[in-house]
Design a protein around this motif. Structure first.
Motif, PDB file in Angstrom:
ATOM      1  N   MET A  88       0.829  -1.211   0.000  1.00  0.00           N
ATOM      2  CA  MET A  88       0.000   0.000   0.000  1.00  0.00           C
ATOM      3  C   MET A  88       0.859   1.255   0.000  1.00  0.00           C
ATOM      4  O   MET A  88       0.523   2.257  -0.647  1.00  0.00           O
ATOM      5  CB  MET A  88      -0.934  -0.023   1.207  1.00  0.00           C
ATOM      6  N   ALA A  89       1.995   1.211   0.718  1.00  0.00           N
ATOM      7  CA  ALA A  89       2.909   2.363   0.716  1.00  0.00           C
ATOM      8  C   ALA A  89       3.490   2.579  -0.679  1.00  0.00           C
ATOM      9  O   ALA A  89       3.629   3.724  -1.149  1.00  0.00           O
ATOM     10  CB  ALA A  89       4.022   2.144   1.727  1.00  0.00           C
ATOM     11  N   ALA A  90       3.828   1.469  -1.365  1.00  0.00           N
ATOM     12  CA  ALA A  90       4.339   1.570  -2.737  1.00  0.00           C
ATOM     13  C   ALA A  90       3.302   2.222  -3.646  1.00  0.00           C
ATOM     14  O   ALA A  90       3.630   3.075  -4.487  1.00  0.00           O
ATOM     15  CB  ALA A  90       4.710   0.179  -3.259  1.00  0.00           C
ATOM     16  N   THR A  94       3.606   5.767  -5.665  1.00  0.00           N
ATOM     17  CA  THR A  94       3.411   5.733  -7.118  1.00  0.00           C
ATOM     18  C   THR A  94       2.411   6.803  -7.551  1.00  0.00           C
ATOM     19  O   THR A  94       2.613   7.492  -8.561  1.00  0.00           O
ATOM     20  CB  THR A  94       2.897   4.348  -7.561  1.00  0.00           C
ATOM     21  N   LEU A  95       1.363   6.984  -6.776  1.00  0.00           N
ATOM     22  CA  LEU A  95       0.353   7.995  -7.087  1.00  0.00           C
ATOM     23  C   LEU A  95       0.883   9.418  -6.898  1.00  0.00           C
ATOM     24  O   LEU A  95       0.344  10.370  -7.473  1.00  0.00           O
ATOM     25  CB  LEU A  95      -0.896   7.778  -6.230  1.00  0.00           C
ATOM     26  N   CYS A  96       1.948   9.568  -6.064  1.00  0.00           N
ATOM     27  CA  CYS A  96       2.562  10.894  -5.882  1.00  0.00           C
ATOM     28  C   CYS A  96       3.306  11.343  -7.137  1.00  0.00           C
ATOM     29  O   CYS A  96       3.505  12.544  -7.356  1.00  0.00           O
ATOM     30  CB  CYS A  96       3.551  10.875  -4.714  1.00  0.00           C
ATOM     31  N   PHE A  97       3.756  10.386  -7.938  1.00  0.00           N
ATOM     32  CA  PHE A  97       4.553  10.698  -9.131  1.00  0.00           C
ATOM     33  C   PHE A  97       3.751  11.577 -10.090  1.00  0.00           C
ATOM     34  O   PHE A  97       2.628  11.258 -10.472  1.00  0.00           O
ATOM     35  CB  PHE A  97       4.963   9.401  -9.843  1.00  0.00           C
ATOM     36  N   GLY A  98       4.341  12.715 -10.445  1.00  0.00           N
ATOM     37  CA  GLY A  98       3.680  13.617 -11.378  1.00  0.00           C
ATOM     38  C   GLY A  98       2.747  14.632 -10.733  1.00  0.00           C
ATOM     39  O   GLY A  98       2.269  15.544 -11.400  1.00  0.00           O
ATOM     40  N   GLN A  99       2.490  14.479  -9.436  1.00  0.00           N
ATOM     41  CA  GLN A  99       1.629  15.431  -8.738  1.00  0.00           C
ATOM     42  C   GLN A  99       2.475  16.596  -8.201  1.00  0.00           C
ATOM     43  O   GLN A  99       3.626  16.411  -7.812  1.00  0.00           O
ATOM     44  CB  GLN A  99       0.908  14.750  -7.576  1.00  0.00           C
ATOM     45  N   THR A 101       0.720  19.492  -6.360  1.00  0.00           N
ATOM     46  CA  THR A 101      -0.025  20.323  -5.409  1.00  0.00           C
ATOM     47  C   THR A 101      -0.063  19.684  -4.027  1.00  0.00           C
ATOM     48  O   THR A 101      -0.144  18.466  -3.891  1.00  0.00           O
ATOM     49  CB  THR A 101      -1.463  20.546  -5.894  1.00  0.00           C
ATOM     50  N   MET A 102      -0.045  20.545  -3.013  1.00  0.00           N
ATOM     51  CA  MET A 102      -0.106  20.075  -1.628  1.00  0.00           C
ATOM     52  C   MET A 102      -1.410  19.330  -1.358  1.00  0.00           C
ATOM     53  O   MET A 102      -1.438  18.386  -0.572  1.00  0.00           O
ATOM     54  CB  MET A 102       0.021  21.254  -0.664  1.00  0.00           C
ATOM     55  N   THR A 103      -2.487  19.730  -2.009  1.00  0.00           N
ATOM     56  CA  THR A 103      -3.792  19.114  -1.741  1.00  0.00           C
ATOM     57  C   THR A 103      -3.818  17.645  -2.156  1.00  0.00           C
ATOM     58  O   THR A 103      -4.604  16.863  -1.620  1.00  0.00           O
ATOM     59  CB  THR A 103      -4.918  19.868  -2.483  1.00  0.00           C
ATOM     60  N   VAL A 104      -2.968  17.278  -3.127  1.00  0.00           N
ATOM     61  CA  VAL A 104      -2.881  15.877  -3.549  1.00  0.00           C
ATOM     62  C   VAL A 104      -1.754  15.159  -2.810  1.00  0.00           C
ATOM     63  O   VAL A 104      -1.919  14.049  -2.309  1.00  0.00           O
ATOM     64  CB  VAL A 104      -2.663  15.771  -5.067  1.00  0.00           C
ATOM     65  N   LEU A 105      -0.599  15.795  -2.721  1.00  0.00           N
ATOM     66  CA  LEU A 105       0.565  15.155  -2.111  1.00  0.00           C
ATOM     67  C   LEU A 105       0.372  14.914  -0.615  1.00  0.00           C
ATOM     68  O   LEU A 105       0.834  13.895  -0.082  1.00  0.00           O
ATOM     69  CB  LEU A 105       1.810  16.017  -2.336  1.00  0.00           C
ATOM     70  N   ALA A 106      -0.298  15.818   0.072  1.00  0.00           N
ATOM     71  CA  ALA A 106      -0.446  15.699   1.521  1.00  0.00           C
ATOM     72  C   ALA A 106      -1.201  14.432   1.935  1.00  0.00           C
ATOM     73  O   ALA A 106      -0.696  13.647   2.749  1.00  0.00           O
ATOM     74  CB  ALA A 106      -1.117  16.948   2.089  1.00  0.00           C
ATOM     75  N   PRO A 107      -2.412  14.177   1.408  1.00  0.00           N
ATOM     76  CA  PRO A 107      -3.107  12.952   1.821  1.00  0.00           C
ATOM     77  C   PRO A 107      -2.386  11.678   1.390  1.00  0.00           C
ATOM     78  O   PRO A 107      -2.422  10.674   2.103  1.00  0.00           O
ATOM     79  CB  PRO A 107      -4.478  13.062   1.148  1.00  0.00           C
ATOM     80  N   LEU A 108      -1.711  11.709   0.230  1.00  0.00           N
ATOM     81  CA  LEU A 108      -0.965  10.527  -0.204  1.00  0.00           C
ATOM     82  C   LEU A 108       0.209  10.242   0.730  1.00  0.00           C
ATOM     83  O   LEU A 108       0.507   9.079   1.018  1.00  0.00           O
ATOM     84  CB  LEU A 108      -0.474  10.712  -1.637  1.00  0.00           C
ATOM     85  N   HIS A 109       0.882  11.280   1.198  1.00  0.00           N
ATOM     86  CA  HIS A 109       1.972  11.084   2.162  1.00  0.00           C
ATOM     87  C   HIS A 109       1.426  10.491   3.467  1.00  0.00           C
ATOM     88  O   HIS A 109       2.050   9.607   4.061  1.00  0.00           O
ATOM     89  CB  HIS A 109       2.683  12.412   2.452  1.00  0.00           C
TER      90      HIS A 109
END
Length: 396
Positions: A88-90, A94-99, A101-109
């Protein structure tokens, strides 16, 4: 508790290899923080506070999941919990790649941290079930050193060539490798560890004062390390050392991480664990002040490397001590929570200090944290001596 009879034992080559890879993936922040924060500043154009927030969210997630799963370590299948967590961490990275904005990167982190923290809890809980947890954890520490050299030596060049987003692809690959290794070779606890944990779980005894003091001290140990390390790369660039020399300092940092865990393994029977945890952390404060105040490249590189030595050497002894003080496995399964609850606060705290005061403030904050850390570790030493003659002979 893991039941699979076809799984290797911890002490086997396959079992140790799986635990070493899992430890590296779960402790990714210990190696990656300077490039993590530096990449977010240099490539994503985030300010220091924002750049510190994303690793902080990852570490908060890891801390929360570790707290939740540590008390449930004996009720779940360790192998599948670790495999699913790393997978799940992988996916999150993977979903962080290409993003961007903080609004997307923050919840994925945050989600990535939840997943990695749960996997690391079951990894460390399994190590606690070894016949000699101190020695197996030393092997895991050696793996971090090798990983650090490869990661810190190779990643800056990869990022320069392919862009900052590549960092998340590398993170995803590391987590994915841990999931595959765990699927193939994740070990079952040694018989002695299984019996001890079953007995302790049946009695459901509360953790001792010595364990709780150590938990607080280890959190502060990680906080001091992460607060300084998060901005190590940025400090070097700010001082004008240049990309090549800063990368060399990171490689030296990685090389030095090879030494403390094997040394701790060799000295296990020669130095008291409580002596190590009560004295060695002083080096954190000294090195943090040098890193944040010196204009000399030699002192900058040496102090950064010595900070890595200090946390790995101290934590190996602290882990072995906890495994002996609490044979149920709950305390060592909570190791990620101890490390990451401190480390989680650090990038945001460090970024805030840098934004409003400057890099020098990190050094002074480190002195305050180390003072509290030493107080708790020395309270651990006193508590261990007073609790039982068995603990005195084995753990002190």
């Amino acid at each position: 508790m893991q039941k699979a009879s076809n799984s290797p034992k911890i002490e086997s080559a396959r079992g140790i290899a799986a635990l070493m890879v899992s430890h590296c993936a779960g402790m990714l922040d210990l190696v990656a923080l300077p490039l993590w924060v530096g990449t977010l500043v240099a490539y994503y154009r985030l300010n220091p506070q924002q750049a510190g927030t994303l690793p902080t969210l990852f570490l908060i997630g890891a801390s929360l999941s570790s707290v939740f799963f540590a008390s449930r370590f004996n009720r779940m299948n360790a192998k599948w919990a670790a495999v699913m967590g790393f997978a799940m961490a992988a996916l999150a990275f993977t979903l962080c790649f290409g993003q961007t904005t903080m609004t997307v990167l923050a919840p994925l982190h945050f989600v990535g941290g939840l997943a990695a923290g749960s996997a690391l809890s079951f990894t460390h809980g399994t190590i606690g079930g070894a016949l000699n947890p101190h020695r197996v954890f030393a092997w895991a520490g050696l793996a971090i050193g090798v990983f650090g050299i490869i990661f810190l030596g190779g990643t800056p060049g990869v990022l320069a060539r392919f862009g900052g987003a590549t960092l998340f692809a590398i993170f995803a690959a590391v987590m994915g490798l841990a999931a595959v290794m765990g699927l193939l070779f994740f070990p079952r606890p040694s018989q002695q560890g299984e019996d001890d944990r079953h007995e302790s779980d049946t009695r459901a005894q509360p953790l001792s004062r010595a364990v709780w003091y150590s938990i607080g001290a280890i959190a502060l140990l990680a906080m001091t390390q992460a607060m300084t390390l998060s901005f190590y790369e940025r400090i070097g660039m700010e001082r004008g050392f240049g990309r090549e020399l800063v990368t060399l300092a990171l490689v030296i940092y990685g090389v030095v991480t090879l030494l403390p865990a094997p040394l701790a393994g060799l000295l296990e029977k020669r130095i008291k664990a409580t002596t190590v945890i009560s004295v060695v952390p002083v080096m954190q404060a000294v090195c943090a002040m040098i890193v944040t105040h010196t204009g000399s490249y030699a002192w900058f590189a040496a102090s950064g490397a010595l900070m890595a030595f200090t946390i790995l050497f101290t934590h190996t002894f602290a882990f072995g001590l906890l495994a002996r003080l609490d044979t149920s496995g709950r305390a060592v399964a909570a190791t990620p929570a101890m490390l990451m609850v401190g480390a989680a606060i650090a990038p945001f705290l460090g970024g805030t200090l840098v934004k409003f005061i400057g890099f020098g403030a990190i050094g002074y904050a480190a002195i305050a944290l180390v003072a509290m850390e030493l107080l708790l570790f020395n309270l651990t030493r006193v508590a261990v001596r007073s609790e039982s003659p068995l603990e005195q002979t084995q753990a002190v």
